[in-house]
Design a protein around this motif. Structure first.
Motif, PDB file in Angstrom:
ATOM      1  N   LEU A  25       2.463  -1.479   4.763  1.00  0.00           N
ATOM      2  CA  LEU A  25       2.067  -0.285   4.258  1.00  0.00           C
ATOM      3  C   LEU A  25       3.404   0.900   4.160  1.00  0.00           C
ATOM      4  CD1 LEU A  25      -0.342  -0.221   7.319  1.00  0.00           C
ATOM      5  CD2 LEU A  25      -0.928  -0.565   4.944  1.00  0.00           C
ATOM      6  N   HIS A  26       3.300   1.828   3.141  1.00  0.00           N
ATOM      7  CA  HIS A  26       4.432   2.570   2.954  1.00  0.00           C
ATOM      8  C   HIS A  26       3.815   3.946   2.218  1.00  0.00           C
ATOM      9  CE1 HIS A  26       7.232  -0.723   3.435  1.00  0.00           C
ATOM     10  NE2 HIS A  26       6.117  -1.605   2.692  1.00  0.00           N
ATOM     11  N   VAL A  27       2.624   4.271   2.577  1.00  0.00           N
ATOM     12  CA  VAL A  27       2.179   5.778   2.652  1.00  0.00           C
ATOM     13  C   VAL A  27       2.896   6.569   3.622  1.00  0.00           C
ATOM     14  CG1 VAL A  27       0.011   4.943   1.319  1.00  0.00           C
ATOM     15  CG2 VAL A  27       0.077   5.073   4.057  1.00  0.00           C
ATOM     16  N   ALA A  63      -3.698  13.445   5.970  1.00  0.00           N
ATOM     17  CA  ALA A  63      -5.264  13.528   6.481  1.00  0.00           C
ATOM     18  C   ALA A  63      -5.826  12.471   5.675  1.00  0.00           C
ATOM     19  CB  ALA A  63      -5.616  14.716   5.943  1.00  0.00           C
ATOM     20  N   ASP A  64      -5.471  11.970   4.438  1.00  0.00           N
ATOM     21  CA  ASP A  64      -6.216  11.025   3.613  1.00  0.00           C
ATOM     22  C   ASP A  64      -5.706   9.433   4.171  1.00  0.00           C
ATOM     23  OD1 ASP A  64      -7.206  12.696   2.065  1.00  0.00           O
ATOM     24  OD2 ASP A  64      -5.729  12.652   0.402  1.00  0.00           O
ATOM     25  N   THR A  65      -4.749   9.208   4.779  1.00  0.00           N
ATOM     26  CA  THR A  65      -4.031   8.022   5.098  1.00  0.00           C
ATOM     27  C   THR A  65      -4.314   7.777   6.475  1.00  0.00           C
ATOM     28  OG1 THR A  65      -1.895   8.925   5.469  1.00  0.00           O
ATOM     29  CG2 THR A  65      -2.340   8.014   3.396  1.00  0.00           C
ATOM     30  N   ILE A 121       9.996   3.567  -0.852  1.00  0.00           N
ATOM     31  CA  ILE A 121      10.153   2.119   0.030  1.00  0.00           C
ATOM     32  C   ILE A 121       9.489   1.234  -0.586  1.00  0.00           C
ATOM     33  CG2 ILE A 121      10.275   1.470   2.350  1.00  0.00           C
ATOM     34  CD1 ILE A 121      10.698   4.433   3.087  1.00  0.00           C
ATOM     35  N   GLY A 122       8.057   1.640  -0.832  1.00  0.00           N
ATOM     36  CA  GLY A 122       7.149   0.349  -1.511  1.00  0.00           C
ATOM     37  C   GLY A 122       7.941  -0.249  -2.836  1.00  0.00           C
ATOM     38  N   LEU A 123       8.291   0.668  -3.571  1.00  0.00           N
ATOM     39  CA  LEU A 123       8.989  -0.286  -4.741  1.00  0.00           C
ATOM     40  C   LEU A 123      10.376  -1.179  -4.286  1.00  0.00           C
ATOM     41  CD1 LEU A 123       8.778  -0.139  -8.036  1.00  0.00           C
ATOM     42  CD2 LEU A 123      10.734   1.770  -7.796  1.00  0.00           C
ATOM     43  N   VAL A 152       0.784  -1.132   0.033  1.00  0.00           N
ATOM     44  CA  VAL A 152      -0.080  -0.030  -0.064  1.00  0.00           C
ATOM     45  C   VAL A 152       0.863   1.212   0.040  1.00  0.00           C
ATOM     46  CG1 VAL A 152      -2.005   1.216   1.275  1.00  0.00           C
ATOM     47  CG2 VAL A 152      -1.665  -1.368   1.218  1.00  0.00           C
ATOM     48  N   GLY A 153       1.037   2.072  -1.104  1.00  0.00           N
ATOM     49  CA  GLY A 153       1.796   3.162  -1.388  1.00  0.00           C
ATOM     50  C   GLY A 153       3.069   2.616  -2.106  1.00  0.00           C
ATOM     51  N   LEU A 154       2.875   2.700  -3.483  1.00  0.00           N
ATOM     52  CA  LEU A 154       4.105   2.189  -4.390  1.00  0.00           C
ATOM     53  C   LEU A 154       5.046   3.490  -4.528  1.00  0.00           C
ATOM     54  CD1 LEU A 154       5.201  -0.554  -5.293  1.00  0.00           C
ATOM     55  CD2 LEU A 154       4.784   0.404  -7.432  1.00  0.00           C
TER      56      LEU A 154
HETATM   57  P1  NAP Z   1       7.271   8.469  -0.959  1.00  0.00           P
HETATM   58  O1  NAP Z   1       8.300   7.956  -2.151  1.00  0.00           O
HETATM   59  O2  NAP Z   1       6.689   9.603  -1.164  1.00  0.00           O
HETATM   60  O3  NAP Z   1       6.070   7.175  -1.145  1.00  0.00           O
HETATM   61  C1  NAP Z   1       4.790   7.365  -0.721  1.00  0.00           C
HETATM   62  C2  NAP Z   1       3.855   6.628  -1.917  1.00  0.00           C
HETATM   63  O4  NAP Z   1       2.467   6.668  -1.295  1.00  0.00           O
HETATM   64  C3  NAP Z   1       3.702   7.330  -3.102  1.00  0.00           C
HETATM   65  O5  NAP Z   1       3.661   6.464  -3.855  1.00  0.00           O
HETATM   66  C4  NAP Z   1       2.334   8.073  -2.648  1.00  0.00           C
HETATM   67  O6  NAP Z   1       1.766   8.168  -4.042  1.00  0.00           O
HETATM   68  C5  NAP Z   1       1.624   6.897  -1.946  1.00  0.00           C
HETATM   69  N1  NAP Z   1       0.332   7.625  -1.528  1.00  0.00           N
HETATM   70  C6  NAP Z   1       0.298   8.862  -0.833  1.00  0.00           C
HETATM   71  N2  NAP Z   1      -0.764   9.035  -0.517  1.00  0.00           N
HETATM   72  C7  NAP Z   1      -1.488   8.051  -0.592  1.00  0.00           C
HETATM   73  C8  NAP Z   1      -2.760   7.519  -0.435  1.00  0.00           C
HETATM   74  N3  NAP Z   1      -3.865   8.386   0.190  1.00  0.00           N
HETATM   75  N4  NAP Z   1      -3.554   6.419  -0.865  1.00  0.00           N
HETATM   76  C9  NAP Z   1      -2.545   5.457  -1.496  1.00  0.00           C
HETATM   77  N5  NAP Z   1      -1.302   5.790  -1.852  1.00  0.00           N
HETATM   78  C10 NAP Z   1      -0.720   6.921  -1.240  1.00  0.00           C
HETATM   79  O7  NAP Z   1       7.722   8.026   0.346  1.00  0.00           O
HETATM   80  P2  NAP Z   1       8.807   7.042   0.977  1.00  0.00           P
HETATM   81  O8  NAP Z   1      10.237   7.555   0.759  1.00  0.00           O
HETATM   82  O9  NAP Z   1       8.688   5.809   0.305  1.00  0.00           O
HETATM   83  O10 NAP Z   1       8.399   7.186   2.422  1.00  0.00           O
HETATM   84  C11 NAP Z   1       7.085   6.439   2.711  1.00  0.00           C
HETATM   85  C12 NAP Z   1       6.714   6.657   4.205  1.00  0.00           C
HETATM   86  O11 NAP Z   1       7.441   5.851   5.000  1.00  0.00           O
HETATM   87  C13 NAP Z   1       7.232   7.909   5.035  1.00  0.00           C
HETATM   88  O12 NAP Z   1       6.450   9.288   4.516  1.00  0.00           O
HETATM   89  C14 NAP Z   1       7.360   7.941   6.345  1.00  0.00           C
HETATM   90  O13 NAP Z   1       6.282   8.039   6.844  1.00  0.00           O
HETATM   91  C15 NAP Z   1       7.538   6.371   6.261  1.00  0.00           C
HETATM   92  N6  NAP Z   1       8.965   6.116   6.660  1.00  0.00           N
HETATM   93  C16 NAP Z   1       9.299   5.343   7.871  1.00  0.00           C
HETATM   94  C17 NAP Z   1      10.690   5.057   8.232  1.00  0.00           C
HETATM   95  C18 NAP Z   1      10.831   4.014   9.538  1.00  0.00           C
HETATM   96  O14 NAP Z   1      11.852   4.273  10.097  1.00  0.00           O
HETATM   97  N7  NAP Z   1       9.955   3.152   9.894  1.00  0.00           N
HETATM   98  C19 NAP Z   1      11.743   5.039   7.511  1.00  0.00           C
HETATM   99  C20 NAP Z   1      11.240   6.011   6.438  1.00  0.00           C
HETATM  100  C21 NAP Z   1      10.247   6.321   6.136  1.00  0.00           C
HETATM  101  P3  NAP Z   1       2.296   9.124  -5.280  1.00  0.00           P
HETATM  102  O15 NAP Z   1       3.304   8.339  -6.078  1.00  0.00           O
HETATM  103  O16 NAP Z   1       0.952   9.463  -6.115  1.00  0.00           O
HETATM  104  O17 NAP Z   1       2.949  10.442  -4.553  1.00  0.00           O
END
Ligand code: NAP
Ligand code: GLV
Length: 327
Positions: free
Chosen positions: A209-211, A215-217, A159-161, A154-156
Motif C-alpha cells: 500500500l502506497h496511497v 477520506a477515500d482511502t 514511493i509506489g513507483l 496500490v497507489g503508484l
Molecule cells: P504520492 O507520490 O502522492 O503517491 C500517492 C499515490 O496514491 C498517487 O499516485 C495517487 O494518485 C494515489 N492515490 C491517491 N488516492 C488514491 C485512491 N483513492 N485510490 C488509489 N490511488 C490513490 O505520495 P508518496 O510520496 O508516494 O507517499 C505516499 C504515502 O506514503 C504518504 O502520503 C504517506 O502517508 C506514506 N509514507 C509513509 C512513510 C513511512 O515512514 N512509512 C514514509 C513516507 C510516506 P494520483 O497520482 O492521482 O495523485
C-alpha cells in the motif's frame, strides 16, 4: 518582537542550528516523545511559525489555539493527514511538507518488510536467539517465494513507483491500482494497470500500500478486501495505519484468510502493549521507520526548515500542499 516559532521535537542534521542562527523566538519541545495534547495546545499560543511532525494533530482546535498570528505550518513528513489543510487554507496559512527526499528510503523499507514477512526473517532470528535451532531442517520456518511472484501496488505515486523498480529486480510481475494511470511507467517497467482493486487483490501474492490517507482511502483494505486476497498472500503497509481496518486485519491474520502482514504503520500508532495483533506469529510490526535513515531524516528536516523560513518571510513555500492559498 521576534517571531515566535514552535518546533515540536529535536530535529536531525543541522536543522536546529540553522533555526538558532535566525532572528526568531524559538520554542523547542525538547523531549523525544511528542508533546501531550494539552501542552501542545498551550505552547501554540501566539506562534507565527509551526514546525511539527506527523504525531501532532494540527486540527481546527490547534489552529484556534495558535490564533491569528500563525503564518506557516511545516511538517517534517510527506504525508499530511494530521493537518486540517482546508482549515489552514481558509485562514490563509500555507502548509509545507517533504516530498521526494524520502521516496527511495521508504521503498527500501517496504521491500525489506516484504522480504522479511515472506521469508519469516525476524521469526527465524528469534528462533536462533531462543536456542531452539538444533539442526538444519527440511520443514522448519518455510516461507513464501518472492522472486517471480506477483506484486500488487496500490497507489503508484513516488514511493509506489520505487517499489515497482525494486520488485522488477526480483523478477516479480507487477500489477498496480491507482487513481491515475501511468502509461510511461507501464512501458518503462512492464507494469500492468488493474482498474478494479478487488481484481488486483485476487491476482497477487503480495499487496503493498502506497496511497496517502484521505477520506477515500480510510479503510480501503477492510474485511471484504482481505477476503478477496489469496490465502497465501502477504499484505505490506508502509502508507498509513488507517488505510487498513486494523480489526479486520487481525481477524484475517488469525483466521488464515491471508498468510501474513508486514506493517510499518498501524491504527492506532503505536499499538498498545498487549494488543492481540502483536501476539500473532504471522505479523511483523515496525515502529513507523520508513524514512528512518540518517541521510534522509537530515534532508527532511532541512526541507521542513526551508518551508518554515519561507513562510515566515512571506515567500512561497518550496513544497506547499495547498498552493491555492496563494490565489
Ligand atoms: P504520492 O507520490 O502522492 O503517491 C500517492 C499515490 O496514491 C498517487 O499516485 C495517487 O494518485 C494515489 N492515490 C491517491 N488516492 C488514491 C485512491 N483513492 N485510490 C488509489 N490511488 C490513490 O505520495 P508518496 O510520496 O508516494 O507517499 C505516499 C504515502 O506514503 C504518504 O502520503 C504517506 O502517508 C506514506 N509514507 C509513509 C512513510 C513511512 O515512514 N512509512 C514514509 C513516507 C510516506 P494520483 O497520482 O492521482 O495523485
Ligand atoms: C512519513 O510517514 C511521512 O509521511 O513522511
Amino acid at each position: 518582537m521576534l517571531p515566535k516559532v514552535l518546533v515540536t521535537r529535536p530535529l536531525p542534521g543541522d536543522a536546529l542550528e540553522r533555526l538558532r542562527r535566525e532572528p526568531l523566538d524559538l520554542r523547542l519541545w525538547e523531549d523525544e516523545e511528542p508533546p501531550p495534547r494539552p501542552a501542545f495546545l498551550a505552547s501554540l499560543s501566539g506562534v507565527e511559525g509551526l514546525l511539527c511532525l506527523l504525531t501532532e494533530g494540527v486540527d481546527e482546535e490547534a489552529l484556534a489555539a495558535a490564533g491569528s498570528a500563525l503564518r506557516v505550518v511545516s511538517t517534517m513528513a510527506v504525508g499530511y493527514d494530521n493537518i486540517a489543510v482546508a482549515a489552514c487554507t481558509r485562514r490563509g496559512i500555507p502548509v509545507g511538507h517533504t516530498p521526494g527526499v524520502l521516496t527511495e528510503t521508504t521503498a527500501d523499507l517496504a521491500f525489506a518488510l516484504l522480504l522479511a514477512a515472506a521469508r519469516r526473517v525476524v521469526e527465524a532470528a528469534e528462533y536462533v536467539k531462543a536456542g531452539r535451532w538444533r539442526a538444519w531442517s527440511p520443514t522448519a520456518l518455510l516461507g513464501w517465494e518472492v522472486h517471480h511472484a506477483t506484486l500488487g501496488i496500490v497507489g503508484l505515486g513516488r514511493i509506489g513507483l520505487e517499489m515497482a523498480k525494486r520488485a522488477r529486480g526480483f523478477d516479480m510481475r507487477v500489477l498496480y491500482h491507482s487513481r491515475s494511470r501511468r502509461p510511461e511507467a507501464e512501458s518503462a517497467l512492464g507494469l500492468t494497470f488493474v482498474p478494479a482493486l478487488h481484481e488486483l487483490l485476487a491476482a497477487t501474492d503480495f499487496v503493498s500500500l502506497h496511497v496517502p490517507l484521505t477520506a477515500d482511502t480510510r479503510h480501503l483494505i477492510g474485511a471484504a478486501e482481505l477476503r478477496a486476497m489469496k490465502p497465501t498472500a502477504v499484505l505490506i503497509n508502509t502508507a498509513r495505519g488507517p488505510v487498513v481496518d486494523q480489526r479486520a486485519l487481525y481477524a484475517a491474520l488469525r483466521a488464515g484468510t491471508i498468510a501474513a502482514a508486514g506493517l510499518d504503520v498501524t491504527d492506532p500508532e503505536p499499538l498498545p502493549a498487549g494488543d492481540p495483533t502483536l501476539a500473532l506469529p504471522n505479523v511483523l510490526v515496525l515502529p513507523h521507520i520508513g524514512s528512518a535513515s540518517l541521510q534522509t531524516r537530515a534532508k527532511m528536516a532541512a526541507m521542513a526548515v526551508d518551508n518554515l523560513l519561507a513562510g515566515l518571510r512571506g515567500e512561497r513555500l518550496p513544497h506547499c500542499v495547498n498552493p491555492e492559498v496563494y490565489r
